[in-house]
Write a protein that holds these residues in place. Structure first.
Motif, PDB file in Angstrom:
ATOM      1  N   SER A  48       0.856  -1.109   0.340  1.00 10.67           N
ATOM      2  CA  SER A  48      -0.138   0.069  -0.038  1.00 10.67           C
ATOM      3  C   SER A  48       0.583   1.581  -0.240  1.00 10.67           C
ATOM      4  O   SER A  48       0.095   2.140  -0.799  1.00 10.67           O
ATOM      5  N   PRO A  49       1.987   1.096   1.143  1.00  3.49           N
ATOM      6  CA  PRO A  49       2.365   3.150   0.733  1.00  3.49           C
ATOM      7  C   PRO A  49       2.988   3.275   0.110  1.00  3.49           C
ATOM      8  O   PRO A  49       3.577   4.552  -1.254  1.00  3.49           O
ATOM      9  N   ILE A  74      -2.439  -4.004  -6.073  1.00  6.57           N
ATOM     10  CA  ILE A  74      -3.611  -4.185  -5.699  1.00  6.57           C
ATOM     11  C   ILE A  74      -3.066  -5.033  -4.515  1.00  6.57           C
ATOM     12  O   ILE A  74      -2.046  -5.687  -4.942  1.00  6.57           O
ATOM     13  N   ILE A  75      -3.634  -4.973  -2.558  1.00  4.41           N
ATOM     14  CA  ILE A  75      -3.019  -5.496  -1.859  1.00  4.41           C
ATOM     15  C   ILE A  75      -4.148  -6.452  -1.528  1.00  4.41           C
ATOM     16  O   ILE A  75      -5.623  -7.026  -1.646  1.00  4.41           O
ATOM     17  N   LEU A 106      -7.474  -5.677  -2.959  1.00  2.71           N
ATOM     18  CA  LEU A 106      -8.299  -3.704  -3.320  1.00  2.71           C
ATOM     19  C   LEU A 106      -7.361  -3.465  -4.414  1.00  2.71           C
ATOM     20  O   LEU A 106      -6.288  -3.754  -4.479  1.00  2.71           O
ATOM     21  N   CYS A 107      -7.975  -3.049  -5.589  1.00  3.69           N
ATOM     22  CA  CYS A 107      -8.027  -2.601  -6.743  1.00  3.69           C
ATOM     23  C   CYS A 107      -7.446  -1.262  -7.061  1.00  3.69           C
ATOM     24  O   CYS A 107      -8.669  -0.365  -6.442  1.00  3.69           O
ATOM     25  N   MET A 108      -6.555  -0.352  -7.555  1.00  6.01           N
ATOM     26  CA  MET A 108      -5.864   0.661  -7.870  1.00  6.01           C
ATOM     27  C   MET A 108      -5.814   0.733  -8.815  1.00  6.01           C
ATOM     28  O   MET A 108      -4.668   0.313  -9.270  1.00  6.01           O
ATOM     29  N   GLN A 120      -8.346   5.645   0.113  1.00  2.36           N
ATOM     30  CA  GLN A 120      -8.717   4.899   0.989  1.00  2.36           C
ATOM     31  C   GLN A 120      -7.781   3.170   1.542  1.00  2.36           C
ATOM     32  O   GLN A 120      -8.263   2.768   2.140  1.00  2.36           O
ATOM     33  N   VAL A 121      -6.773   3.431   1.083  1.00 11.17           N
ATOM     34  CA  VAL A 121      -6.500   1.930   0.469  1.00 11.17           C
ATOM     35  C   VAL A 121      -5.815   1.696   2.430  1.00 11.17           C
ATOM     36  O   VAL A 121      -6.389   0.836   2.813  1.00 11.17           O
TER      37      VAL A 121
END
Ligand SMILES: NC(=O)C1=CN([C@@H]2O[C@H](COP(=O)(O)OP(=O)(O)OC[C@H]3O[C@@H](n4cnc5c(N)ncnc54)[C@H](OP(=O)(O)O)[C@@H]3O)[C@@H](O)[C@H]2O)C=CC1
Ligand SMILES: O=C(O)[C@@H]1CCC=N1
Length: 276
Positions: free
Chosen positions: A97-98, A115-116, A129-131, A161-162
């Motif tokens: 995430s960072p 993608i987390i 979680l997809c960004m 919002q991750v």
């Protein structure tokens, strides 16, 4: 489709094995590299056809999607290696995430996504979680989400919002396991209920609760109302939770967000040192 995994530690290895177990990928579609080569060689031995690359550059060449499964502080060296090698057609995916999409896009000419994943992908469940970066096209999103739907449920979220989302989807299994352990300890000391039995009961309860909230059509409010029968024990237990848990989650989010922001500042400095 060819997929590269750079970093085959805990999460890189878990993702490879989950995609293979789900049938979404065949070993011959995967090339992997890692700092400790024996970790990739173990996977190649277990999954004949999976290619061991002797360098990150070799892994990235000829792959359509490149997963970066290294820890945040290792990105600087990996991106320095990849920046003159990856192409505009390739998709580079960070699983941590960072690392900001802006960082990836400023250094690499490729498309970028974040993608987390979660440890629960190893049992083909949980949310990914997809960004997406600006160069990602609708068909790239589709491709990535199809891939992740084989091991869980892809959920697009805004990058801002991750942290809070990942606290739930990725850190959540550890948080819930901690709560369950405390609960089992209390049950054992109060009634002699064997700790392992208590944990098994809790695990089955978590599975069933998850199913009720997904396929069972319950909301969290309906679930509380349905279980807490008037005059029963659950309502009394919920009172205790209301009194004691109220402050826990704001405090937890405050703490993980503080750590995340600290990591972002540290990484921003590191990324300044990589020339695009
Ligand atoms: N654990 C979880 O549930 C989740 C973790 N994540 C994220 O996944 C990321 C990775 O975590 P995790 O897999 O647990 O970490 P690990 O340390 O287990 O794995 C990282 C791997 O990257 C390798 N590596 C380091 N530097 C390089 C390099 N320059 N080139 C190639 N390989 C390299 C390491 O090699 P070596 O073996 O030599 O150390 C190691 O095998 C973390 O940032 C975390 O935020 C995301 C969601 C969930
Ligand atoms: O603890 C961590 O930093 C990683 C991120 C999500 C789950 N584990």
């Amino acid at each position: 489709m060819q997929i590269a995994f750079i970093g085959t530690g805990s999460m890189g290895g878990l993702l490879i094995e989950s995609f293979l177990r789900s049938g979404a990928l065949q070993p011959k579609q995967i090339t992997a590299s890692s700092r400790t080569l024996s970790k990739v060689e173990r996977l190649s031995a277990r999954y004949p056809g999976l290619k061991t690359a002797s360098s990150n550059v070799q892994a990235a060449l000829h792959s359509d999607i490149i997963f970066l499964c290294v820890k945040p502080l290792d990105f600087q060296s990996v991106l320095s290696e990849l920046k003159d090698v990856v192409t505009e057609e390739q998709i580079v995916v960070s699983i941590t995430s960072p690392i900001l999409l802006a960082h990836l896009e400023s250094i690499l000419p490729s498309k970028a996504a974040k993608i987390i994943p979660t440890i629960t992908h190893s049992v083909l469940s949980g949310a990914s979680l997809c960004m997406y970066g600006e160069r990602i096209r609708p068909e790239d999103r589709l491709l990535l989400e199809q891939l992740f739907s084989s091991v869980g449920t892809p959920v697009p979220i805004p990058e801002t919002q991750v942290r809070t989302a990942s606290d739930i989807s990725s850190c959540g299994p550890a948080f819930l396991a901690y709560i369950l352990a405390l609960w089992a300890d209390a049950a054992e000391s109060r009634s002699g209920l064997d700790r392992n039995t208590a944990i098994q009961l809790g695990a089955q309860m978590l599975l069933g609760t998850g199913r009720l909230l997904t396929e069972g059509g319950f909301t969290v409010e309906q679930l509380q109302q349905r279980v807490a029968v008037p005059g029963g024990v659950t309502a009394e237990g919920l009172q205790v939770l209301q009194e004691h848990l109220f402050q826990v989650f704001p405090e937890l989010i405050k703490t993980t967000t503080r750590k995340h922001e600290h990591d972002l500042i540290k990484l921003d400095k590191l990324f300044e040192n990589i020339e695009a």
